[in-house]
Design a protein around this motif. Structure first.
Motif, PDB file in Angstrom:
ATOM      1  N   SER A  86       1.055  -0.843   0.245  1.00 45.85           N
ATOM      2  CA  SER A  86       0.501   0.318  -0.128  1.00 45.85           C
ATOM      3  C   SER A  86       0.655   1.667   0.077  1.00 45.85           C
ATOM      4  CB  SER A  86      -1.151  -0.266   1.454  1.00 45.85           C
ATOM      5  OG  SER A  86      -2.016  -0.970   1.352  1.00 45.85           O
ATOM      6  N   ASP A 280      -4.107  -2.189   9.656  1.00 45.82           N
ATOM      7  CA  ASP A 280      -6.270  -2.958   8.255  1.00 45.82           C
ATOM      8  C   ASP A 280      -5.514  -3.579   7.551  1.00 45.82           C
ATOM      9  OD1 ASP A 280      -8.213  -3.626   8.348  1.00 45.82           O
ATOM     10  OD2 ASP A 280      -9.556  -2.225   7.351  1.00 45.82           O
ATOM     11  N   ALA A 281      -6.752  -4.678   6.600  1.00 40.07           N
ATOM     12  CA  ALA A 281      -5.872  -5.750   5.978  1.00 40.07           C
ATOM     13  C   ALA A 281      -7.559  -5.527   5.057  1.00 40.07           C
ATOM     14  CB  ALA A 281      -5.254  -7.402   5.852  1.00 40.07           C
ATOM     15  N   PRO A 282      -7.685  -5.928   3.613  1.00 41.54           N
ATOM     16  CA  PRO A 282      -9.100  -6.453   2.798  1.00 41.54           C
ATOM     17  C   PRO A 282      -9.097  -7.235   4.128  1.00 41.54           C
ATOM     18  CG  PRO A 282      -7.709  -5.411   1.845  1.00 41.54           C
ATOM     19  CD  PRO A 282      -6.888  -6.130   3.029  1.00 41.54           C
ATOM     20  N   TRP A 283      -8.780  -8.687   3.979  1.00 40.87           N
ATOM     21  CA  TRP A 283      -9.711  -9.899   5.072  1.00 40.87           C
ATOM     22  C   TRP A 283     -10.421  -9.400   6.075  1.00 40.87           C
ATOM     23  CZ3 TRP A 283      -7.497 -11.994   9.380  1.00 40.87           C
ATOM     24  CH2 TRP A 283      -6.300 -11.485   9.511  1.00 40.87           C
ATOM     25  N   ALA A 285     -11.937  -7.324   6.792  1.00 44.19           N
ATOM     26  CA  ALA A 285     -13.484  -7.097   7.061  1.00 44.19           C
ATOM     27  C   ALA A 285     -14.707  -8.508   7.351  1.00 44.19           C
ATOM     28  CB  ALA A 285     -13.713  -5.958   5.921  1.00 44.19           C
ATOM     29  N   PHE A 286     -14.324  -8.527   6.235  1.00 45.21           N
ATOM     30  CA  PHE A 286     -14.808 -10.302   5.999  1.00 45.21           C
ATOM     31  C   PHE A 286     -14.459 -11.802   7.234  1.00 45.21           C
ATOM     32  CE2 PHE A 286     -13.799  -7.544   2.259  1.00 45.21           C
ATOM     33  CZ  PHE A 286     -14.896  -7.100   1.889  1.00 45.21           C
ATOM     34  N   ARG A 295      -6.908   1.278  12.113  1.00 47.91           N
ATOM     35  CA  ARG A 295      -6.300   1.812  10.514  1.00 47.91           C
ATOM     36  C   ARG A 295      -5.581   2.369  10.255  1.00 47.91           C
ATOM     37  NH1 ARG A 295     -10.983   3.360   6.428  1.00 47.91           N
ATOM     38  NH2 ARG A 295     -11.310   0.528   6.465  1.00 47.91           N
TER      39      ARG A 295
END
Length: 351
Positions: A86, A280-283, A285-286, A295
């Motif tokens: 990022s 934070d990382a995309p995974w 949130a799910f 974050r």
């Protein structure tokens, strides 16, 4: 006067671009090299003229004539860490607008490799350097002076008189810890990075202050800041410290490793062990459950660091101090009150 290409047709020169844009050749050179002040209106006009006349600068010849090449180095510690992906994307976007190329190098968090990579970069005579220093880095201010515009990112080094860009780690980790304390947890394990890294020192300080203020006992373990390292560490701390009901992760890979270690021990998050991550990382949130996390403003940190380099290239004053970009706590579903079952889980017994 136009030059001839291999096919015999005239090719555009800096003077061609200048005439088309209605500016001086010196102004065109400043735009193409990314040095000196040029208004945005003029810069846009010159870049449009470059496209219109089909000008292709001779990068090799220009580099030989210039004191610096139109390149900036980005030396990071762990190319597999999504934080740096990022960061790279944000930094590259800023430099691309100024016609600067970004050269990515990786030190593997080793100070000897770090020096080797910097020597390689130095041979290209870059216009600047962005550096996340190795944990036991031996670099000095003099080492970085040869790069002209040098800015540290995320990590800092004692004794270095150069600008740095960091987040508010002590405050952010303190808030993360208090989130667990407010939910009723008192046995909170902090799974951190390398002990001597500035990021570990700053995050540990925030954790310890919050835990001690609540009258609880700090439970700290250090890792190599990787998923496998954290997986081993959390399993060890669960076996050696009684009654752990919550954990804090140092970064995204460490948070992932904690979850894997809990699963190895037959424990669930958050029913048995609540969890707060850092970065934070995309995974997250799910993941079931979605992970509460600090974050880190990675993109904003990258943009600021890149702009500081450009300011230094342009001769603008930049304070040789930490430039802080605050993080944000994202409250999700991985923190609940400790249950009677979690208090008597396998982590609460010496094994």
């Amino acid at each position: 006067m136009a030059t001839l290409t291999g096919g015999g047709e005239p090719s555009a020169t800096v003077k061609t671009v200048a005439a088309h844009a209605g500016v001086s050749a010196q102004t065109v050179s400043r735009v193409l090299r990314g040095t000196g002040y040029v208004s945005e209106e003029t810069r846009t006009k010159v870049l449009a003229a470059v496209t219109a006349v089909g000008y292709h600068p001779n990068a090799v010849g220009r580099s030989l004539r210039a004191a610096r090449t139109p390149m900036v180095g980005l030396l990071i510690t762990d190319i597999t860490n999504p934080f740096y992906a990022s960061l790279h994307k944000a930094v590259e976007a800023v430099f691309r607008e100024r016609g600067l190329t970004l050269m990515l190098l990786n030190s593997d968090d080793d100070r000897d490799t770090e020096r080797q990579q910097l020597e390689l970069l130095r041979s290209y005579r870059p216009s600047g350097l962005l550096l996340a220093p190795a944990v036991h880095s031996s670099l000095t201010t003099d080492d970085l002076a040869g790069f002209g515009a040098a800015v540290l990112v995320s990590r800092t080094l004692r004794g270095l008189s150069v600008p740095s860009v960091v987040t508010n780690e002590p405050e952010a980790m303190g808030e993360a810890t208090r989130t667990l304390l407010d939910a009723g947890h008192r046995r909170i394990a902090a799974v951190l990075g390398p002990q001597d890294a500035s990021t570990t020192v700053r995050r540990e300080a925030g954790y310890r202050e919050a835990v001690l203020a609540a009258g609880a006992e700090p439970l700290v373990c250090y890792t190599d800041q990787t998923g496998p390292g954290a997986r081993t560490a959390i399993r060890h701390v669960l076996h050696t410290h009684a009654g752990i009901t919550a954990a804090l992760g140092f970064n995204a890979p460490v948070t992932e490793g904690i979850l894997a270690g809990l699963r190895d021990e037959g424990l669930r998050c958050p029913q048995d062990v609540s969890l707060v991550g850092f970065t934070d990382a995309p995974w997250m949130a799910f993941y079931p459950p979605p992970i509460t996390v600090v974050r880190q403003p990675v993109e904003a940190m990258g943009r600021l660091a890149a702009q500081l380099v450009l300011d230094m290239v342009d001769g603008k004053p930049v304070a040789a101090e930490p430039h802080v970009v605050p993080g944000t706590l994202l409250r999700r579903e991985s923190v609940v009150a400790p249950s009677s079952r979690s208090l008597t889980s396998p982590s609460s017994t010496q094994r």
